[in-house]
Design a protein around this motif. Structure first.
Motif, PDB file in Angstrom:
ATOM      1  N   ASN A  97       0.845  -1.189   0.000  1.00 19.51           N
ATOM      2  CA  ASN A  97       0.000   0.000   0.000  1.00 19.51           C
ATOM      3  C   ASN A  97       0.884   1.243   0.000  1.00 19.51           C
ATOM      4  OD1 ASN A  97      -2.528  -1.501   0.366  1.00 19.51           O
ATOM      5  ND2 ASN A  97      -1.647  -1.989   2.353  1.00 19.51           N
ATOM      6  N   ILE A  98       0.585   2.163  -0.916  1.00 20.77           N
ATOM      7  CA  ILE A  98       1.343   3.404  -1.058  1.00 20.77           C
ATOM      8  C   ILE A  98       0.338   4.540  -0.930  1.00 20.77           C
ATOM      9  CG2 ILE A  98       2.913   4.714  -2.537  1.00 20.77           C
ATOM     10  CD1 ILE A  98       3.336   1.964  -4.087  1.00 20.77           C
ATOM     11  N   GLN A  99       0.422   5.296   0.178  1.00 19.50           N
ATOM     12  CA  GLN A  99      -0.555   6.357   0.445  1.00 19.50           C
ATOM     13  C   GLN A  99       0.132   7.720   0.456  1.00 19.50           C
ATOM     14  OE1 GLN A  99      -2.010   4.152   4.055  1.00 19.50           O
ATOM     15  NE2 GLN A  99      -3.954   5.015   3.328  1.00 19.50           N
ATOM     16  N   PHE A 100      -0.469   8.667  -0.264  1.00 22.34           N
ATOM     17  CA  PHE A 100       0.039  10.036  -0.322  1.00 22.34           C
ATOM     18  C   PHE A 100      -0.814  10.938   0.556  1.00 22.34           C
ATOM     19  CE2 PHE A 100       1.248   8.032  -4.324  1.00 22.34           C
ATOM     20  CZ  PHE A 100       2.601   8.325  -4.369  1.00 22.34           C
ATOM     21  N   ARG A 101      -0.216  12.004   1.081  1.00 21.56           N
ATOM     22  CA  ARG A 101      -0.941  12.945   1.945  1.00 21.56           C
ATOM     23  C   ARG A 101      -1.934  13.785   1.171  1.00 21.56           C
ATOM     24  NH1 ARG A 101       4.318  14.658   3.886  1.00 21.56           N
ATOM     25  NH2 ARG A 101       4.984  12.882   5.085  1.00 21.56           N
ATOM     26  N   ARG A 102      -1.628  14.044  -0.094  1.00 20.47           N
ATOM     27  CA  ARG A 102      -2.539  14.816  -0.935  1.00 20.47           C
ATOM     28  C   ARG A 102      -2.696  14.095  -2.271  1.00 20.47           C
ATOM     29  NH1 ARG A 102       2.292  18.836  -2.117  1.00 20.47           N
ATOM     30  NH2 ARG A 102       2.497  18.868   0.093  1.00 20.47           N
ATOM     31  N   MET A 138      -3.999   7.011  -3.224  1.00 24.46           N
ATOM     32  CA  MET A 138      -3.494   5.709  -2.800  1.00 24.46           C
ATOM     33  C   MET A 138      -3.301   4.772  -3.989  1.00 24.46           C
ATOM     34  SD  MET A 138      -5.145   3.192  -0.001  1.00 24.46           S
ATOM     35  CE  MET A 138      -4.340   1.672   0.424  1.00 24.46           C
ATOM     36  N   ILE A 139      -2.227   4.000  -3.922  1.00 25.60           N
ATOM     37  CA  ILE A 139      -1.956   2.925  -4.890  1.00 25.60           C
ATOM     38  C   ILE A 139      -1.790   1.648  -4.085  1.00 25.60           C
ATOM     39  CG2 ILE A 139      -0.365   2.029  -6.637  1.00 25.60           C
ATOM     40  CD1 ILE A 139       0.583   4.953  -7.035  1.00 25.60           C
ATOM     41  N   GLN A 140      -2.407   0.585  -4.563  1.00 25.37           N
ATOM     42  CA  GLN A 140      -2.223  -0.723  -3.935  1.00 25.37           C
ATOM     43  C   GLN A 140      -1.757  -1.705  -5.004  1.00 25.37           C
ATOM     44  OE1 GLN A 140      -5.562  -3.431  -2.619  1.00 25.37           O
ATOM     45  NE2 GLN A 140      -4.746  -2.814  -0.614  1.00 25.37           N
ATOM     46  N   ARG A 175      -4.208  -1.197  -8.100  1.00 21.10           N
ATOM     47  CA  ARG A 175      -5.466  -0.539  -7.761  1.00 21.10           C
ATOM     48  C   ARG A 175      -5.173   0.880  -7.278  1.00 21.10           C
ATOM     49  NH1 ARG A 175      -6.548  -5.805  -4.053  1.00 21.10           N
ATOM     50  NH2 ARG A 175      -6.837  -7.271  -5.760  1.00 21.10           N
ATOM     51  N   VAL A 176      -6.083   1.806  -7.570  1.00 27.69           N
ATOM     52  CA  VAL A 176      -5.935   3.183  -7.109  1.00 27.69           C
ATOM     53  C   VAL A 176      -7.254   3.663  -6.514  1.00 27.69           C
ATOM     54  CG1 VAL A 176      -4.147   3.764  -8.793  1.00 27.69           C
ATOM     55  CG2 VAL A 176      -6.535   4.192  -9.347  1.00 27.69           C
ATOM     56  N   GLY A 177      -7.167   4.680  -5.650  1.00 27.90           N
ATOM     57  CA  GLY A 177      -8.367   5.251  -5.051  1.00 27.90           C
ATOM     58  C   GLY A 177      -8.015   6.276  -3.996  1.00 27.90           C
ATOM     59  N   HIS A 178      -9.040   6.712  -3.263  1.00 32.22           N
ATOM     60  CA  HIS A 178      -8.846   7.698  -2.198  1.00 32.22           C
ATOM     61  C   HIS A 178      -8.422   7.044  -0.892  1.00 32.22           C
ATOM     62  CE1 HIS A 178     -10.204  10.941  -4.660  1.00 32.22           C
ATOM     63  NE2 HIS A 178     -11.354  10.346  -4.900  1.00 32.22           N
ATOM     64  N   ASN A 179      -8.857   5.796  -0.653  1.00 32.23           N
ATOM     65  CA  ASN A 179      -8.517   5.070   0.574  1.00 32.23           C
ATOM     66  C   ASN A 179      -8.755   3.582   0.337  1.00 32.23           C
ATOM     67  OD1 ASN A 179     -11.354   4.543   1.051  1.00 32.23           O
ATOM     68  ND2 ASN A 179     -11.501   6.652   1.780  1.00 32.23           N
ATOM     69  N   PHE A 180      -8.627   2.787   1.392  1.00 31.90           N
ATOM     70  CA  PHE A 180      -8.786   1.334   1.270  1.00 31.90           C
ATOM     71  C   PHE A 180     -10.187   0.926   0.820  1.00 31.90           C
ATOM     72  CE2 PHE A 180      -5.146   1.506   4.163  1.00 31.90           C
ATOM     73  CZ  PHE A 180      -4.327   0.535   3.610  1.00 31.90           C
ATOM     74  N   HIS A 181     -11.185   1.762   1.058  1.00 33.64           N
ATOM     75  CA  HIS A 181     -12.575   1.376   0.825  1.00 33.64           C
ATOM     76  C   HIS A 181     -13.077   1.625  -0.591  1.00 33.64           C
ATOM     77  CE1 HIS A 181     -12.730   0.630   5.067  1.00 33.64           C
ATOM     78  NE2 HIS A 181     -12.310   1.863   5.308  1.00 33.64           N
ATOM     79  N   ASN A 182     -12.345   2.391  -1.392  1.00 32.53           N
ATOM     80  CA  ASN A 182     -12.841   2.647  -2.750  1.00 32.53           C
ATOM     81  C   ASN A 182     -11.784   2.386  -3.828  1.00 32.53           C
ATOM     82  OD1 ASN A 182     -11.174   4.860  -2.516  1.00 32.53           O
ATOM     83  ND2 ASN A 182     -12.709   6.359  -3.101  1.00 32.53           N
TER      84      ASN A 182
END
Length: 185
Positions: free
Chosen positions: A65-70, A136-138, A97-104
């Motif tokens: 999981n790769i999460q960015f602050r903005r 976010m990138i997963q 996979r990409v999205g705003h958070n783990f749920h989408n």
């Protein structure tokens, strides 16, 4: 689904950085893994050493999981895999996979890799063929070669396009020494 085999010679992502068209932004993100063996985690995945690797320690799918602050523009992922060294630990099927958070999260790419050896370039483009913007990138390892249980990934790089300045177009600098003079500080 895309099939990936051997990486062409000279496909080192550092060469792309030297052209000034992309910049590695992995250090701006928060990285997490679904599991890892002690001493084989995020630090080894991001240390720029092709001899070290992340090793999962759990059931599939194995996740990075790769999460960015903005919201961040991402043009390409580069993954280093080496079938000769890792054999059954080498991923054979990957989902990005990409999205705003783990749920989408939405899957945008799925790759089948046949005995990969070297850098695998995964363009992350939207339907208009432009780089994606995401929080976010997963990366999900869905299967390994020879039905292996755990996986090895040696390096992952995340790239954003370098945009031209609004002041004017400066010539692209090709050496590291001149890269620091590209922008006005």
């Amino acid at each position: 689904m895309t099939t990936v085999g051997k990486t062409p010679p000279g496909a080192d992502p550092k060469q792309l950085e030297r052209t000034g068209t992309v910049r590695e932004i992995g250090s701006q993100a928060v990285w997490s893994l679904s599991s890892c063996k002690p001493g084989f985690g995020v630090d080894q995945l991001r240390d720029d050493n092709l001899e070290t690797y992340w090793q999962s320690d759990g059931s599939q799918p194995h996740l990075v999981n790769i999460q960015f602050r903005r919201k961040t523009t991402v043009k390409m992922l580069c993954i280093y895999a080496d079938y000769k060294s890792d054999e059954s630990y080498t991923p054979s099927k990957i989902s990005v996979r990409v999205g705003h958070n783990f749920h989408n999260l939405q899957e945008i790419r799925q790759l089948e890799m046949v005995e990969p050896s070297g850098w695998i370039h995964i363009p992350l483009l939207n339907l208009a063929n432009s780089p994606i913007r995401t929080f976010m990138i997963q990366i999900a390892v869905l299967a390994n070669h020879q039905n292996g249980r755990d996986t090895h990934m040696r390096q992952i790089k995340v790239y954003t396009p370098v945009e031209e300045t609004s002041i004017g177009k400066f010539p692209r600098c090709t050496t590291v020494d001149f890269m620091m003079y590209r922008t006005i500080r």
